[in-house]
Design an enzyme around this catalytic site. Structure first.
Site, PDB file in Angstrom:
ATOM      1  N   HIS A 152       0.883  -1.166   0.000  1.00  9.15           N
ATOM      2  CA  HIS A 152       0.000   0.000   0.000  1.00  9.15           C
ATOM      3  C   HIS A 152       0.922   1.218   0.000  1.00  9.15           C
ATOM      4  O   HIS A 152       1.999   1.167   0.602  1.00  9.15           O
ATOM      5  CB  HIS A 152      -0.833   0.108   1.276  1.00  9.15           C
ATOM      6  CG  HIS A 152      -1.755  -1.027   1.548  1.00  9.15           C
ATOM      7  ND1 HIS A 152      -1.358  -2.152   2.216  1.00  9.15           N
ATOM      8  CD2 HIS A 152      -3.072  -1.188   1.279  1.00  9.15           C
ATOM      9  CE1 HIS A 152      -2.395  -2.971   2.340  1.00  9.15           C
ATOM     10  NE2 HIS A 152      -3.442  -2.414   1.775  1.00  9.15           N
TER      11      HIS A 152
ATOM     12  N   ASP B 202       2.482   2.027   3.270  1.00  5.18           N
ATOM     13  CA  ASP B 202       3.360   1.023   3.876  1.00  5.18           C
ATOM     14  C   ASP B 202       4.802   1.442   3.599  1.00  5.18           C
ATOM     15  O   ASP B 202       5.692   1.176   4.400  1.00  5.18           O
ATOM     16  CB  ASP B 202       3.207  -0.371   3.243  1.00  5.18           C
ATOM     17  CG  ASP B 202       1.801  -0.933   3.349  1.00  5.18           C
ATOM     18  OD1 ASP B 202       1.061  -0.500   4.246  1.00  5.18           O
ATOM     19  OD2 ASP B 202       1.454  -1.802   2.513  1.00  5.18           O
TER      20      ASP B 202
ATOM     21  N   HIS C 157     -11.194 -13.903   3.280  1.00 10.16           N
ATOM     22  CA  HIS C 157     -12.355 -13.130   2.827  1.00 10.16           C
ATOM     23  C   HIS C 157     -13.437 -14.075   2.309  1.00 10.16           C
ATOM     24  O   HIS C 157     -14.627 -13.847   2.518  1.00 10.16           O
ATOM     25  CB  HIS C 157     -11.964 -12.143   1.731  1.00 10.16           C
ATOM     26  CG  HIS C 157     -10.975 -11.107   2.177  1.00 10.16           C
ATOM     27  ND1 HIS C 157     -10.508 -10.122   1.342  1.00 10.16           N
ATOM     28  CD2 HIS C 157     -10.359 -10.911   3.381  1.00 10.16           C
ATOM     29  CE1 HIS C 157      -9.651  -9.344   2.014  1.00 10.16           C
ATOM     30  NE2 HIS C 157      -9.541  -9.820   3.238  1.00 10.16           N
TER      31      HIS C 157
HETATM   32  C1  XUL Z   1      -7.675  -6.528   4.084  1.00 14.48           C
HETATM   33  C2  XUL Z   1      -6.801  -6.943   2.971  1.00 14.48           C
HETATM   34  C3  XUL Z   1      -5.921  -5.896   2.392  1.00 14.48           C
HETATM   35  C4  XUL Z   1      -5.836  -5.949   0.906  1.00 14.48           C
HETATM   36  C5  XUL Z   1      -5.098  -4.786   0.286  1.00 14.48           C
HETATM   37  O1  XUL Z   1      -8.460  -7.533   4.612  1.00 14.48           O
HETATM   38  O2  XUL Z   1      -6.787  -8.098   2.585  1.00 14.48           O
HETATM   39  O3  XUL Z   1      -4.676  -6.005   2.962  1.00 14.48           O
HETATM   40  O4  XUL Z   1      -5.214  -7.113   0.480  1.00 14.48           O
HETATM   41  O5  XUL Z   1      -5.607  -3.559   0.664  1.00 14.48           O
HETATM   42 CO    CO Z   2      -5.785  -9.040   0.998  1.00 14.65          CO
END
Ligand code: XUL
Ligand code: CO
Length: 441
Positions: free
Chosen positions: A106, A109, A276
């Site tokens: 990111h 980061d 997720h």
């Molecule tokens: C959050 C996540 C993030 C994304 C990138 O759950 O997975 O780290 O991968 O923003």
């Molecule tokens: Co992620």
């Protein structure tokens, strides 16, 4: 091995090598043999392992109940640029010692965010120049970049879906800079994870308007990156919730529908994350199969959740049955479209030694390598493919084939049904399929 920076951060640990499954060396790969050829490609080419900058070099083990437990020397300098350079030195030392080819980041980061957008721009461009040199010297590549449009309080009501236009514009400015950084570092892909694109309460939310804004916003981002010569793929990373109560990029199927609705389907694919998928009450295999069916299996954020906890624990993967089933889908889909296996995973809060991240990534690489070998053997040596083909064989000829070719009407189906009379049951043979997986593990 030669050090790229001046200091050694991971002292006493050398390059991690493949030693085979009988090795007792905890700092060696047991299955990941990078140059071994499986199904026509080396493991390195299939898997494209990436280290997640945010977990491995920024995450210090803080949780809602207590502060970080991992004290990194690169966090000590008060000057943002000094700290960022030290962090990059540590990152490139770690990635090269692991023998991985990629990292993901990111924007913030890489370096602490400035107090204004202009200040952040200066900081980012300085650290990007520094990292570009380290990339060139080491051969490490950027799998994808992204923007953190979820941590800063200004994004508490969303970024592209914020009800305040000025916040949306600010996110646009930030994403432009993150794309500039990704392009300057020759990133192969660009990711959007809509962490706060969703709602906390529907009572104060105009969902249709927010979705329209997000669709338009992503189109603008794509057009900008393309105008700057970016040839890579854009990925959306689905997640159903956390931090929001409900996130618009809920799961693979929802995102695919959204991409088609807003004309983004040709430039965007999916970056699927295991934890997720499970938060969305799916398996990772389900999410990968949905994406593959639409030609959108772009990249993988590898980790695992916890069966007893309902949140994103981001643990390193270690379940051979699950990863084997995922690699079956991976191989059958012909691999990932542009992406790789990014370890979006963190060591536990009480893992406080500098070698713990090595054990974590070695375990992650080994489970994927082992699963790749098993999945390949299942496809090439077992009855698996044949059994699936057999289940659908009634569509291979005759009326079944006519149906697939669009030659039959509903009335024609009626005539066939009348003529067939009552049907015999066809077993799904699930237990046999499960046994094949177990046999090859
Ligand atoms: C959050 C996540 C993030 C994304 C990138 O759950 O997975 O780290 O991968 O923003
Ligand atoms: Co992620």
């Amino acid at each position: 091995m030669a050090l790229i920076g001046n200091k050694e951060y991971y002292k006493g640990i050398g390059e991690i090598k493949y030693e085979g499954k009988d090795s007792d060396n905890p700092l060696a790969f047991k299955y990941y043999d990078s140059e071994r050829v499986v199904a026509g490609k080396t493991m390195r080419e299939h898997l494209k392992f990436a280290v997640a900058y945010w977990h491995t070099f920024c995450g210090v083990g803080a949780d809602p109940f207590g502060p970080g437990t991992q004290n990194f020397p690169w966090d000590q300098p008060t000057d943002a640029m000094d700290a960022a350079k030290e962090k990059a030195d540590a990152a490139f030392e770690f990635i090269t010692k692991m023998g991985f080819d990629y990292f993901c980041f990111h924007d913030f980061d890489l370096i602490r965010e400035g107090t204004t957008l202009g200040e952040s721009e200066k900081r980012l461009s300085a650290i990007v120049d520094f990292i570009a040199e380290k990339k060139a010297a080491s051969g490490v590549k950027l799998l994808w970049g992204t923007a953190n449009c979820f941590s800063n309080p200004r994004y508490m009501n969303g970024a592209a879906t914020n009800p305040d236009f000025n916040v949306l514009a600010r996110a646009g400015g930030q994403i432009k800079l993150a794309m500039d950084a990704t392009i300057a570092l020759e990133g192969e892909n660009y990711v959007f994870w809509g962490g706060r694109e969703g709602y906390m309460s529907l009572l104060n939310t105009d969902m249709k308007r927010e979705l329209d804004h997000m669709g338009r916003f992503l189109g603008l981002a794509r057009d900008y990156a393309r105008s700057q010569g970016f040839k890579g793929t854009f990925f959306i990373e689905p997640k159903p919730m956390e931090p929001m109560k409900h996130q618009y990029d809920f799961d693979a199927a929802t995102v695919i529908g959204f991409l088609h609705q807003y004309g983004l389907q040709d430039d965007f694919k999916l970056n699927l994350e295991v934890n997720h998928a499970t938060l969305a009450s799916h398996t990772m295999q389900h999410e990968m199969a949905v994406a593959a069916a639409h030609g959108m299996l772009g990249s993988v954020d590898a980790n695992r959740g916890d069966y007893q906890n309902g949140w994103d624990t981001d643990q390193f993967p270690n379940n051979i049955n699950e990863v084997t089933e995922a690699m079956l889908i991976f191989l059958k889909a012909g691999g990932l479209r542009g992406g790789g296996i990014n370890f979006d995973a963190k060591i536990r809060r009480n893992s406080t030694d500098m070698d713990d991240v090595f054990h974590a990534h070695i375990g992650g690489a080994d489970i994927f390598a082992r699963a790749l070998l098993i999945a390949d053997r299942i496809i090439t040596s077992s009855a698996y493919d044949e059994l699936i083909a057999k289940r659908y064989s009634s569509f291979d000829s005759g009326k079944g084939k006519d149906f697939e070719q669009g030659k039959l009407s509903l009335s024609a189906l009626y005539d066939i049904a009348l003529e067939n009379g009552e049907l015999s049951l066809q077993s799904g043979k699930q237990e046999l399929f499960e046994n094949i997986i177990n046999q090859y593990i």
